[in-house]
Design a protein around this motif. Structure first.
Motif, short mmCIF file in Angstrom:
data_model
loop_
_atom_site.label_atom_id
_atom_site.label_comp_id
_atom_site.label_asym_id
_atom_site.label_seq_id
_atom_site.Cartn_x
_atom_site.Cartn_y
_atom_site.Cartn_z
N LEU A 265 0.83 -1.21 0.00
CA LEU A 265 0.00 0.00 0.00
C LEU A 265 0.87 1.26 0.00
CD1 LEU A 265 -3.01 0.81 0.11
CD2 LEU A 265 -2.79 0.93 2.60
N LEU A 266 1.91 1.27 0.83
CA LEU A 266 2.75 2.46 0.93
C LEU A 266 3.66 2.62 -0.28
CD1 LEU A 266 3.79 2.35 4.70
CD2 LEU A 266 1.82 3.43 3.65
N SER A 267 3.86 1.55 -1.04
CA SER A 267 4.75 1.62 -2.20
C SER A 267 4.03 1.99 -3.49
CB SER A 267 5.47 0.27 -2.38
OG SER A 267 6.25 -0.03 -1.25
N GLN A 268 2.71 2.17 -3.42
CA GLN A 268 1.98 2.61 -4.60
C GLN A 268 2.36 4.06 -4.92
OE1 GLN A 268 0.24 0.42 -6.40
NE2 GLN A 268 0.92 -1.02 -4.83
N PRO A 269 2.31 4.46 -6.20
CA PRO A 269 2.76 5.81 -6.58
C PRO A 269 1.96 6.92 -5.88
CG PRO A 269 2.50 4.41 -8.51
CD PRO A 269 1.91 3.66 -7.36
N TYR A 270 2.63 8.04 -5.64
CA TYR A 270 2.01 9.23 -5.07
C TYR A 270 2.00 10.33 -6.14
CZ TYR A 270 3.02 6.87 -0.65
OH TYR A 270 3.09 5.96 0.38
N GLU A 456 10.02 -3.59 -13.47
CA GLU A 456 8.84 -2.72 -13.54
C GLU A 456 8.89 -1.66 -12.45
OE1 GLU A 456 4.08 -2.96 -12.51
OE2 GLU A 456 5.11 -4.79 -13.09
N GLU A 457 9.32 -2.06 -11.26
CA GLU A 457 9.36 -1.11 -10.13
C GLU A 457 10.32 0.04 -10.42
OE1 GLU A 457 11.21 0.66 -6.68
OE2 GLU A 457 12.17 -1.01 -7.73
N PHE A 458 11.49 -0.26 -11.01
CA PHE A 458 12.47 0.79 -11.32
C PHE A 458 11.94 1.72 -12.41
CE2 PHE A 458 16.14 2.54 -13.51
CZ PHE A 458 16.95 2.95 -12.46
N LEU A 459 11.33 1.15 -13.43
CA LEU A 459 10.82 1.97 -14.53
C LEU A 459 9.68 2.88 -14.09
CD1 LEU A 459 10.79 -0.68 -17.41
CD2 LEU A 459 12.30 1.32 -17.24
N SER A 460 8.87 2.41 -13.14
CA SER A 460 7.71 3.20 -12.72
C SER A 460 8.04 4.18 -11.60
CB SER A 460 6.58 2.28 -12.28
OG SER A 460 6.99 1.45 -11.21
N ALA A 461 9.21 4.01 -10.94
CA ALA A 461 9.54 4.86 -9.80
C ALA A 461 9.88 6.28 -10.21
CB ALA A 461 10.70 4.25 -9.01
N ASP A 462 10.51 6.44 -11.36
CA ASP A 462 10.95 7.77 -11.80
C ASP A 462 10.70 7.88 -13.30
OD1 ASP A 462 12.38 10.05 -12.57
OD2 ASP A 462 13.86 9.78 -10.99
N PHE A 485 7.55 -8.28 -13.83
CA PHE A 485 6.37 -7.60 -14.35
C PHE A 485 5.10 -8.18 -13.71
CE2 PHE A 485 3.25 -6.52 -17.71
CZ PHE A 485 3.57 -5.19 -17.91
N GLY A 486 4.13 -7.29 -13.45
CA GLY A 486 2.82 -7.73 -13.00
C GLY A 486 2.57 -7.60 -11.52
N SER A 490 1.61 -0.46 -12.52
CA SER A 490 2.06 0.37 -13.63
C SER A 490 2.13 -0.38 -14.95
CB SER A 490 3.44 0.95 -13.30
OG SER A 490 3.44 1.59 -12.05
N ALA A 491 1.62 -1.62 -14.99
CA ALA A 491 1.81 -2.46 -16.16
C ALA A 491 1.28 -1.81 -17.44
CB ALA A 491 1.14 -3.82 -15.93
#
Length: 726
Positions: A265-270, A456-462, A485-486, A490-491
């Protein structure tokens, strides 16, 4: 003021007899006098505590009309301060009125709001009024102390709460934590401490600014409240660290579920002022009295678990166990040996074949790093890779990986691609594009055959950095693969923004398949369908069993790698004449996927019919284990495994031979978040203390645990074997 009230009301104070007409006249005179007075706030009640009058000019400030309150009980118009506030009175207004006691500086709040919609606070004073011996009500005055109360409350909030998240600040949380811990310990009730730290927070502050990060912290606080659901108290201990105290918790499975849910929950984008910010959190958990019997010990244990999480790469959780202290020392030694290992030539690359599901032929080889330390032996990537990721040398390590892989791949058949997943530090190197060009050019290797895997996490973080990476890869002709992925949200956005060669679905779904095959099949099918709608094929790794292979192929996954086809290959195996990579791979391995098992080889205990045996634990999974050390055990026998440190697991024997048995647990084990498994519950130290021993945290040499083992001397039903011969 008392004298003024007497004068205004025109009332005498004789306690002699008085007529009804006199009483009515006095009340009328009082009402008229109060209404005409210019004093701040004057009030009176009748004998039943109903409001007879309030000085009219003051009503507007209170947000009331005289007609609305006249005849109402004063306690329904003015209420006491909450009992847990610093301004609450020892005796309530209602109690003082019923006792006909003098009221002095009693703080109340007007039930109605004023014109600005704010609450009004008054300081009431008054005294009972008699006509002769007959009580006829109260006369009193009041002062508006709203600004004083608001200032006081603001100061109290600042002294107790963090202004950004509205959680307790470090000082106040510490006081509440100490008091609650002592209370629970006295009542012999358990509790847990969760330490949560935002990963790479300082870097985020430097990148986005303090103002943006304060907005993120405020939203993070709201999400954490949602995940916690009033099960504990939270304090912001440092800029990036929170502590959560949870009373009456003794189920480590529940804590693991909370940590996993909160982490996701806390790691979802802001979203802050149009910018997308993504963070991850690391979590450490410890429990009392199992892991500690003082607040200091509990904090130390939770911090040790947190450190273990961060050493494993962060973004996850660890639950304290007695082995963590030993593991922490071992990791320190590994970190020391890691320094300079690349210069000493201790690293090598092996290559895992990626198999086309349609033809069973190799379509690519994925570079995997191996470390064979002269001092430590072979160290698993799961241990050393997070250390490389977090080290300052990750950029240099990534360059070595790419150069070595390109040199090796230049000798491969021309139809094979090179898949490589370098550390994050390399991806952030400003010379990233130049290094790729130089590595491929020096090895005379076609850049179009390179598949660079980025999570996926790295690509969507910034988003900005991800776009720059994508542009750099397009410019040099290298193909992009989204790995892991998945698992995020952010998929679809990534598929729309980037041109992927393929997406590699997270191996987490392979591990989940054994526990929830139908649900996992549905998820895999959905991910593949989304990727195909953008014209992107899907792959997956760590497939080791034939039933999982059938499932992933049925879901539409086109590329597979794992033990079901081949272990990673040395360069010599690839380039030798008649190389295996030129062959068609036939799947082989376990017919059915089993829960992930760990080889452990350590002594544990087994209890049956009140007799304690020593056995060797050979491997263990969530659902069962393989043991050796006793003979003559029939299938179906119920036993209790003593896994150490108060962990008892009820199990039944499902297969057996002369020296070993396979057992299935009655209640599945849970993950400790750090690669290990543990029971949900443990023997309580409070229960052990009933033997007359002092309360102490559970450990291998706990005196009460030893006494419990020694007491299990019933007649043996099985033959105890010598473990040294197994």
């Amino acid at each position: 003021m008392v004298r003024k009230l007497k004068t205004i009301a025109g009332l005498g104070w004789s306690r002699g007899p008085s007529s009804a007409q006199e009483t009515e006249g006095s009340a009328a005179n009082l009402a008229i006098a109060l209404a005409q007075s210019e004093a701040a706030i004057l009030w009176s009640t009748d004998a039943d505590g109903r409001i007879a009058s309030i000085h009219a000019p003051a009503l507007a400030a209170l947000g009331v009309q005289l007609a609305d309150v006249s005849g109402k009980r004063i306690t329904s118009v003015f209420e006491d301060a909450p009992s847990d506030s610093a301004i609450s009175q020892q005796r309530s207004l209602s109690l003082k009125l019923s006792a006909r006691a003098k009221i002095t500086n009693h703080i109340v709040r007007c039930v109605n709001k004023n014109e600005e919609g704010a609450g009004v606070w008054l300081q009431l004073s008054g005294f009972p009024h008699y006509l002769g011996d007959q009580f006829v009500g109260y006369l009193g005055h009041a002062a508006d102390v709203t600004h004083l109360i608001v200032d006081h409350q603001t100061k109290m909030l600042q002294e107790k709460f963090d202004e950004v998240t509205n959680f307790y600040n470090a000082a106040h949380f510490g006081k509440r934590f100490d008091a609650a811990f002592k209370s629970l310990a006295h009542a012999e009730r358990p509790c847990a401490l969760v330490v949560m730290e935002i990963d790479r927070f300082q870097h985020a502050c430097e990148r986005y600014g303090i103002g943006h990060m304060d907005c993120v912290l405020a939203e993070m606080g709201n999400r954490l409240r949602s995940a916690l659901r009033h099960r504990g108290e939270v304090g912001r201990i440092a800029t990036e660290q929170f502590r959560i105290f949870m009373p009456d918790v003794d189920d480590r499975g529940d804590l693991a579920e909370f940590a996993e849910h909160a982490g996701k929950l806390l790691s979802q984008p802001y979203r802050v002022h149009g910018r997308r910010i993504q963070l991850s959190v690391s979590i450490g958990i410890a429990m009392a009295p199992y892991d500690a019997v003082t607040t200091t010990e509990l904090v130390d244990a939770a911090n040790l678990a947190l450190r273990s999480t961060k050493q494993s790469g962060g973004g996850s959780y660890s639950i304290f166990s007695a082995e963590l202290a030993e593991e922490a020392s071992r990791l320190v030694r590994i970190e020391q040996e890691l320094e300079g290992a690349m210069e000493r030539g201790e690293f090598a690359l092996r290559y895992a074949p990626l198999i086309s599901a349609g033809s069973n032929e190799v379509c690519a080889l994925r570079a995997e790093v191996c470390w064979n330390s002269p001092e430590l032996g072979e160290v698993l990537p799961d241990i050393f890779w997070p250390m490389i990721e977090s080290s300052g040398a990750s950029g240099d390590f990534g360059e070595w990986m790419l150069r070595q892989a390109c040199e090796d791949a230049s000798a491969w058949p021309g139809n094979l691609s090179l898949a490589i997943s370098p550390p994050r530090g390399f991806l952030k190197d400003p010379d990233f594009r130049k290094i790729i060009l130089a590595a491929a050019s020096d090895a005379s290797f076609d850049r179009a055959r390179i598949e660079l895997e980025i999570s996926e996490e790295f690509l969507s973080a910034d988003a900005e950095m991800a776009k720059r990476l994508g542009d750099d890869l397009d410019a040099v002709g290298v193909r992009l693969v989204a790995s892991d992925f998945g698992v995020g949200n952010s998929a679809i956005a990534l598929l729309a923004d980037f041109s992927f060669k393929r997406v590699e679905i997270s191996p987490r779904f392979v591990r989940d398949w054994v526990l929830q095959p139908e649900r996992t099949n549905a998820i895999l099918g959905a991910i593949v369908s989304i990727a195909r709608s953008f014209g992107v094929p899907a792959s997956i790794r760590e497939v080791d069993a034939l039933d999982v292979l059938d499932a992933v192929i049925a879901s539409g996954i086109e590329v597979v790698h794992g033990g079901v086809f081949s272990a990673p290959l040395d360069q010599a195996q690839i380039v030798d004449e008649g190389s295996v990579v030129l062959q068609t791979f036939r799947p082989r391995g376990f017919a059915r996927q089993r829960a992930e098992r760990m080889t452990v080889l350590r002594k544990i205990g087994l209890v049956h019919d009140d007799h304690y045996y020593e056995v060797l634990l050979k491997n263990i999974s969530r659902t069962g284990a393989k043991i050796a050390g006793i003979a003559g055990v029939p299938v179906g026998t119920e036993v209790v495994l003593d896994l150490g440190n108060g962990q008892l697991a009820v199990a039944s024997v499902v297969n057996t031979d002369e020296k070993s048995q396979g057992v299935r647990f009655e209640v599945p084990l849970v993950s400790d978040g750090n690669g290990g498994l543990m029971t949900r519950h443990r023997i309580s130290p409070y229960t052990l203390a009933e033997a007359g021993l002092p309360v102490a945290s559970l450990s291998g040499d706990h005196e009460a645990l030893r006494a419990w083992k020694d007491a299990k001397k019933g007649k043996p039903s099985f033959v105890q074997l010598q473990l040294t011969h197994l």
